[in-house]
Design a protein around this motif. Structure first.
Motif, PDB file in Angstrom:
ATOM      1  N   ILE A  90       0.930  -1.035   0.068  1.00 55.62           N
ATOM      2  CA  ILE A  90       0.065  -0.121   0.111  1.00 55.62           C
ATOM      3  C   ILE A  90       0.993   1.189   0.070  1.00 55.62           C
ATOM      4  N   THR A  91       0.681   2.108  -0.946  1.00 54.21           N
ATOM      5  CA  THR A  91       1.370   3.338  -0.863  1.00 54.21           C
ATOM      6  C   THR A  91       0.469   4.374  -0.264  1.00 54.21           C
ATOM      7  N   SER A  92       0.811   5.347   0.397  1.00 53.15           N
ATOM      8  CA  SER A  92       0.026   6.165   1.230  1.00 53.15           C
ATOM      9  C   SER A  92       0.684   7.495   1.653  1.00 53.15           C
ATOM     10  N   ASN A 143       2.321  17.226  -1.933  1.00 55.73           N
ATOM     11  CA  ASN A 143       0.931  16.911  -2.271  1.00 55.73           C
ATOM     12  C   ASN A 143      -0.109  16.508  -1.398  1.00 55.73           C
ATOM     13  N   PHE A 144      -1.007  16.884  -1.402  1.00 56.48           N
ATOM     14  CA  PHE A 144      -2.256  16.743  -0.400  1.00 56.48           C
ATOM     15  C   PHE A 144      -2.226  15.164  -0.267  1.00 56.48           C
ATOM     16  N   SER A 145      -2.540  14.779   1.068  1.00 57.41           N
ATOM     17  CA  SER A 145      -2.907  13.540   1.320  1.00 57.41           C
ATOM     18  C   SER A 145      -2.442  13.224   2.819  1.00 57.41           C
ATOM     19  N   ALA A 146      -3.617  13.083   3.729  1.00 57.24           N
ATOM     20  CA  ALA A 146      -3.150  12.940   5.054  1.00 57.24           C
ATOM     21  C   ALA A 146      -2.774  11.434   5.265  1.00 57.24           C
ATOM     22  N   GLY A 147      -3.042  10.595   4.534  1.00 56.57           N
ATOM     23  CA  GLY A 147      -2.710   9.098   4.661  1.00 56.57           C
ATOM     24  C   GLY A 147      -3.826   8.444   5.205  1.00 56.57           C
ATOM     25  N   THR A 148      -5.178   8.996   5.282  1.00 56.89           N
ATOM     26  CA  THR A 148      -6.297   8.254   5.714  1.00 56.89           C
ATOM     27  C   THR A 148      -6.519   7.107   4.926  1.00 56.89           C
ATOM     28  N   ARG A 149      -6.537   7.352   3.742  1.00 61.69           N
ATOM     29  CA  ARG A 149      -6.929   6.106   2.786  1.00 61.69           C
ATOM     30  C   ARG A 149      -5.939   4.849   2.978  1.00 61.69           C
ATOM     31  N   GLY A 150      -4.816   5.239   2.858  1.00 60.24           N
ATOM     32  CA  GLY A 150      -3.913   4.395   2.838  1.00 60.24           C
ATOM     33  C   GLY A 150      -3.800   3.448   4.350  1.00 60.24           C
ATOM     34  N   GLU A 170      12.419   9.518  -3.495  1.00 54.31           N
ATOM     35  CA  GLU A 170      12.545   8.486  -2.490  1.00 54.31           C
ATOM     36  C   GLU A 170      11.479   7.327  -2.737  1.00 54.31           C
ATOM     37  N   TYR A 171      10.244   7.933  -3.148  1.00 55.04           N
ATOM     38  CA  TYR A 171       9.144   7.151  -3.228  1.00 55.04           C
ATOM     39  C   TYR A 171       9.369   6.127  -4.612  1.00 55.04           C
ATOM     40  N   LEU A 172       9.751   6.860  -5.644  1.00 58.22           N
ATOM     41  CA  LEU A 172      10.001   6.062  -6.830  1.00 58.22           C
ATOM     42  C   LEU A 172      10.921   5.153  -6.707  1.00 58.22           C
ATOM     43  N   PHE A 196      -1.771  -1.526  -4.128  1.00 61.24           N
ATOM     44  CA  PHE A 196      -2.761  -0.570  -3.814  1.00 61.24           C
ATOM     45  C   PHE A 196      -2.246   0.862  -3.673  1.00 61.24           C
ATOM     46  N   LEU A 197      -2.270   1.469  -4.905  1.00 64.35           N
ATOM     47  CA  LEU A 197      -1.400   2.844  -5.043  1.00 64.35           C
ATOM     48  C   LEU A 197      -2.416   3.990  -4.494  1.00 64.35           C
ATOM     49  N   ALA A 198      -2.147   4.240  -3.281  1.00 66.25           N
ATOM     50  CA  ALA A 198      -3.283   5.393  -2.602  1.00 66.25           C
ATOM     51  C   ALA A 198      -2.404   6.835  -2.487  1.00 66.25           C
ATOM     52  N   ALA A 199      -1.099   6.547  -2.706  1.00 63.22           N
ATOM     53  CA  ALA A 199      -0.385   7.621  -2.503  1.00 63.22           C
ATOM     54  C   ALA A 199      -0.597   9.057  -3.572  1.00 63.22           C
ATOM     55  N   ALA A 200      -0.344  10.231  -2.841  1.00 66.62           N
ATOM     56  CA  ALA A 200      -0.550  11.293  -3.696  1.00 66.62           C
ATOM     57  C   ALA A 200       0.746  11.760  -4.212  1.00 66.62           C
ATOM     58  N   VAL A 201       1.125  11.537  -5.598  1.00 68.17           N
ATOM     59  CA  VAL A 201       2.244  11.409  -6.157  1.00 68.17           C
ATOM     60  C   VAL A 201       2.492  12.696  -7.107  1.00 68.17           C
ATOM     61  N   SER A 202       3.486  13.547  -6.848  1.00 69.50           N
ATOM     62  CA  SER A 202       3.881  14.648  -7.539  1.00 69.50           C
ATOM     63  C   SER A 202       3.893  14.323  -8.912  1.00 69.50           C
ATOM     64  N   ASP A 203       3.246  15.463  -9.820  1.00 69.72           N
ATOM     65  CA  ASP A 203       3.316  15.001 -11.471  1.00 69.72           C
ATOM     66  C   ASP A 203       4.472  15.773 -11.832  1.00 69.72           C
ATOM     67  N   PHE A 204       5.098  16.947 -10.923  1.00 72.60           N
ATOM     68  CA  PHE A 204       6.130  17.737 -11.549  1.00 72.60           C
ATOM     69  C   PHE A 204       7.440  17.642 -10.523  1.00 72.60           C
ATOM     70  N   PHE A 231       5.465   6.296 -14.302  1.00 70.85           N
ATOM     71  CA  PHE A 231       6.200   5.035 -14.012  1.00 70.85           C
ATOM     72  C   PHE A 231       5.257   3.856 -13.601  1.00 70.85           C
ATOM     73  N   LEU A 232       3.729   4.297 -13.909  1.00 66.10           N
ATOM     74  CA  LEU A 232       2.810   3.246 -13.329  1.00 66.10           C
ATOM     75  C   LEU A 232       2.745   2.146 -14.341  1.00 66.10           C
ATOM     76  N   LYS A 233       3.022   2.637 -15.661  1.00 64.32           N
ATOM     77  CA  LYS A 233       2.793   1.466 -16.645  1.00 64.32           C
ATOM     78  C   LYS A 233       4.083   0.585 -16.489  1.00 64.32           C
ATOM     79  N   LYS A 245      -7.276   7.781  -8.610  1.00 63.47           N
ATOM     80  CA  LYS A 245      -7.117   8.884  -9.476  1.00 63.47           C
ATOM     81  C   LYS A 245      -7.605   9.916  -8.780  1.00 63.47           C
ATOM     82  N   LEU A 246      -7.063  11.174  -8.371  1.00 57.07           N
ATOM     83  CA  LEU A 246      -7.590  12.359  -7.683  1.00 57.07           C
ATOM     84  C   LEU A 246      -7.829  13.438  -8.498  1.00 57.07           C
ATOM     85  N   GLU A 247      -9.096  14.001  -8.675  1.00 55.13           N
ATOM     86  CA  GLU A 247      -9.613  15.051  -9.265  1.00 55.13           C
ATOM     87  C   GLU A 247     -10.090  15.959  -8.537  1.00 55.13           C
TER      88      GLU A 247
HETATM   89  O1  PMT Z   1      -4.914  10.313   2.268  1.00 56.22           O
HETATM   90  P1  PMT Z   1      -6.198  10.712   2.123  1.00 56.22           P
HETATM   91  O2  PMT Z   1      -6.097  12.186   2.828  1.00 56.22           O
HETATM   92  O3  PMT Z   1      -7.035   9.858   2.493  1.00 56.22           O
HETATM   93  O4  PMT Z   1      -6.180  10.892   0.486  1.00 56.22           O
HETATM   94  C1  PMT Z   1      -6.347   9.847  -0.292  1.00 56.22           C
HETATM   95  C2  PMT Z   1      -6.158  10.277  -1.612  1.00 56.22           C
HETATM   96  C3  PMT Z   1      -7.038  11.303  -2.234  1.00 56.22           C
HETATM   97  C4  PMT Z   1      -4.854  11.081  -1.855  1.00 56.22           C
HETATM   98  C5  PMT Z   1      -6.068   9.171  -2.490  1.00 56.22           C
HETATM   99  O5  PMT Z   1      -7.526   8.620  -2.543  1.00 56.22           O
HETATM  100  C6  PMT Z   1      -5.832   9.441  -4.006  1.00 56.22           C
HETATM  101  O6  PMT Z   1      -6.346   9.671  -4.501  1.00 56.22           O
HETATM  102  N1  PMT Z   1      -4.546   9.167  -4.386  1.00 56.22           N
HETATM  103  C7  PMT Z   1      -4.178   9.337  -5.667  1.00 56.22           C
HETATM  104  C8  PMT Z   1      -3.564  10.827  -5.677  1.00 56.22           C
HETATM  105  C9  PMT Z   1      -2.826  11.058  -7.092  1.00 56.22           C
HETATM  106  O7  PMT Z   1      -1.811  11.235  -7.112  1.00 56.22           O
HETATM  107  O8  PMT Z   1      -3.717  11.317  -8.129  1.00 56.22           O
HETATM  108  P2  PMT Z   1      -3.370  11.859  -9.515  1.00 56.22           P
HETATM  109  O9  PMT Z   1      -4.471  11.753 -10.321  1.00 56.22           O
HETATM  110  O10 PMT Z   1      -3.063  13.612  -9.081  1.00 56.22           O
HETATM  111  O11 PMT Z   1      -2.046  11.341  -9.898  1.00 56.22           O
HETATM  112  C10 PMT Z   1      -1.009  12.442 -10.502  1.00 56.22           C
HETATM  113  C11 PMT Z   1      -0.190  11.332 -11.320  1.00 56.22           C
HETATM  114  O12 PMT Z   1       0.691  10.459 -10.502  1.00 56.22           O
HETATM  115  C12 PMT Z   1      -0.934  10.243 -12.196  1.00 56.22           C
HETATM  116  O13 PMT Z   1      -0.838  10.727 -13.550  1.00 56.22           O
HETATM  117  C13 PMT Z   1       0.008   9.036 -12.264  1.00 56.22           C
HETATM  118  O14 PMT Z   1       0.935   9.006 -13.197  1.00 56.22           O
HETATM  119  C14 PMT Z   1       0.904   9.340 -10.939  1.00 56.22           C
HETATM  120  N2  PMT Z   1       0.408   8.125  -9.849  1.00 56.22           N
HETATM  121  C15 PMT Z   1      -0.782   8.502  -9.441  1.00 56.22           C
HETATM  122  C16 PMT Z   1      -1.203   7.709  -8.089  1.00 56.22           C
HETATM  123  C17 PMT Z   1      -0.052   6.978  -7.616  1.00 56.22           C
HETATM  124  N3  PMT Z   1      -0.399   6.074  -6.565  1.00 56.22           N
HETATM  125  N4  PMT Z   1       1.029   6.699  -8.149  1.00 56.22           N
HETATM  126  C18 PMT Z   1       1.237   7.570  -9.461  1.00 56.22           C
HETATM  127  O15 PMT Z   1       2.646   7.623  -9.756  1.00 56.22           O
END
Ligand code: PMT
Length: 345
Positions: free
Chosen positions: A52-54, A71-78, A163-165, A185-193, A245-247, A263-265
């Protein structure tokens, strides 16, 4: 015609050059050792293992980091999901942002109460758990101790995107022997830039109020691709996209594992489309979409060849939505309650 001795230069794919150009964290070796032992143990016991990533990844602006983008995430989901996976019999590798919520301790660590408020002084001066919290704490403690006793929970922290990658790649590769018994189970909020290693200033970025030292008669000013430098009252930062990297998880690192990504929007009209796009692009088994403002009580499952499927906590069981990027303590307590509702729902 090309000179026989002259080799055509083949561009290195960004995914590969990332690891060449951005060095591994100091903790990678020790984390790899721990993960290797943990995975071997569970391969022997034929157990399913989930990574699980969180939490959110940071992008440091300085090498000796004073400022960073988060990047926003408290880690609750994870953290919550980890508890439910453990209950379902999985062994859990919890790759989390340092100091974000952790399974079990999350019930107390970020609560409205200071942890001392859960304690009381006994008749003979001993520290006791306040009777009001005894029952719930005993339940949590038993589950936590069982996970430890059975060696079913490995917690590994990260802070930055790099570090995460590195950790994700290393652990995913180690999980290969698990074959289809590996779940991601990839719930971490990952930087796009991010700011590549060669463009990060070593020291704290100075504001223009401070004169820059002059070397060889010229100011140590930046070029457009140089490190971020203050301009008047502005700070201009030129970030590169983080390679996708997800691919690679599917294609190279863990081809047999099952992959669930999030996917977070923030724009409701984009969510399903972006989740479907992610599913196509990364070929994962399931993408779970969520909106920042409603993530506590509704998510949408997007799986190959299936209609999208929403899971919602019924309205009467919802607690007011939490939209603040960094939830305050009261909001966090509400979140914990609502998260339980979500899992039960
Ligand atoms: O921790 P909480 O406060 O409970 O919040 C949970 C959450 C909202 C952070 C979680 O449910 C969630 O949606 N996590 C994914 C957040 C995220 O990074 O989504 P994104 O759509 O902004 O992704 C940006 C890019 O990062 C994607 O295009 C993908 O290439 C990459 N990514 C995304 C998720 C992931 N786990 N690894 C990635 O590399």
């Amino acid at each position: 015609m090309e000179d026989a001795g002259q080799k055509e230069s083949v561009p290195v794919p960004k995914e590969r050059s990332y690891f060449r150009d951005n060095p591994p964290p100091k903790t990678l070796e020790s984390h790899t050792k721990l993960a290797k032992a943990f995975i071997s143990y569970h391969v022997r016991s034929n157990r399913d293992v989930v990574m699980i990533t969180s939490g959110g990844t940071t992008v440091p602006l300085e090498n000796q980091t004073v400022r960073f983008i988060d990047n926003f995430s408290a880690g609750t989901r994870g953290a919550t999901s980890a508890e439910y996976f453990l209950e379902a019999g999985y062994a859990v590798i919890f790759l989390h942002r340092q100091f974000s919520l952790l399974p079990y301790s999350r019930h107390y660590s970020h609560s409205t109460n200071c942890f001392l408020d859960f304690m009381t002084e006994g008749q003979n001066g001993e520290v006791e758990v306040n009777p009001e919290y005894q029952q719930k704490m005993l339940g949590v403690l038993r589950k936590y101790n069982a996970a430890k006793r059975e060696n079913k929970l490995l917690m590994l922290p990260f802070t930055t995107i790099t570090e995460y990658l590195w950790e994700l790649r290393e652990i995913a590769t180690l999980m290969r022997p698990l074959g289809p018994k590996a779940l991601f189970f990839l719930a971490a909020a990952v930087s796009d830039f991010f700011l590549p290693k060669d463009r990060i200033s070593e020291h704290k970025i100075q504001s223009s109020d401070n004169k820059e030292p002059v070397t060889n008669g010229s100011s140590k000013s930046e070029t457009s691709a140089g490190p971020p430098v203050g301009h008047g009252k502005q700070l201009k930062i030129d970030l590169d996209p983080v390679p996708k990297f997800l691919k690679m998880l599917v294609d190279g690192w863990a081809p047999e594992g099952m992959i669930v990504s999030f996917k977070l929007e923030t724009d409701p009209s984009l969510l399903v489309f972006k989740a479907q796009q992610a599913l196509e692009k990364y070929a994962h088994h399931l993408v779970i979409g969520n909106l920042l403002s409603t993530r506590k009580y509704e998510v949408v499952f997007v799986a190959p060849g299936e209609e999208e499927h929403w899971i919602r906590v019924p309205v009467h069981r919802r607690i007011k939505s939490v939209t603040a990027p960094r939830p305050d303590m009261k909001a966090l307590k509400d979140e914990q309650t609502t998260e339980q509702e979500w899992f039960r729902g």
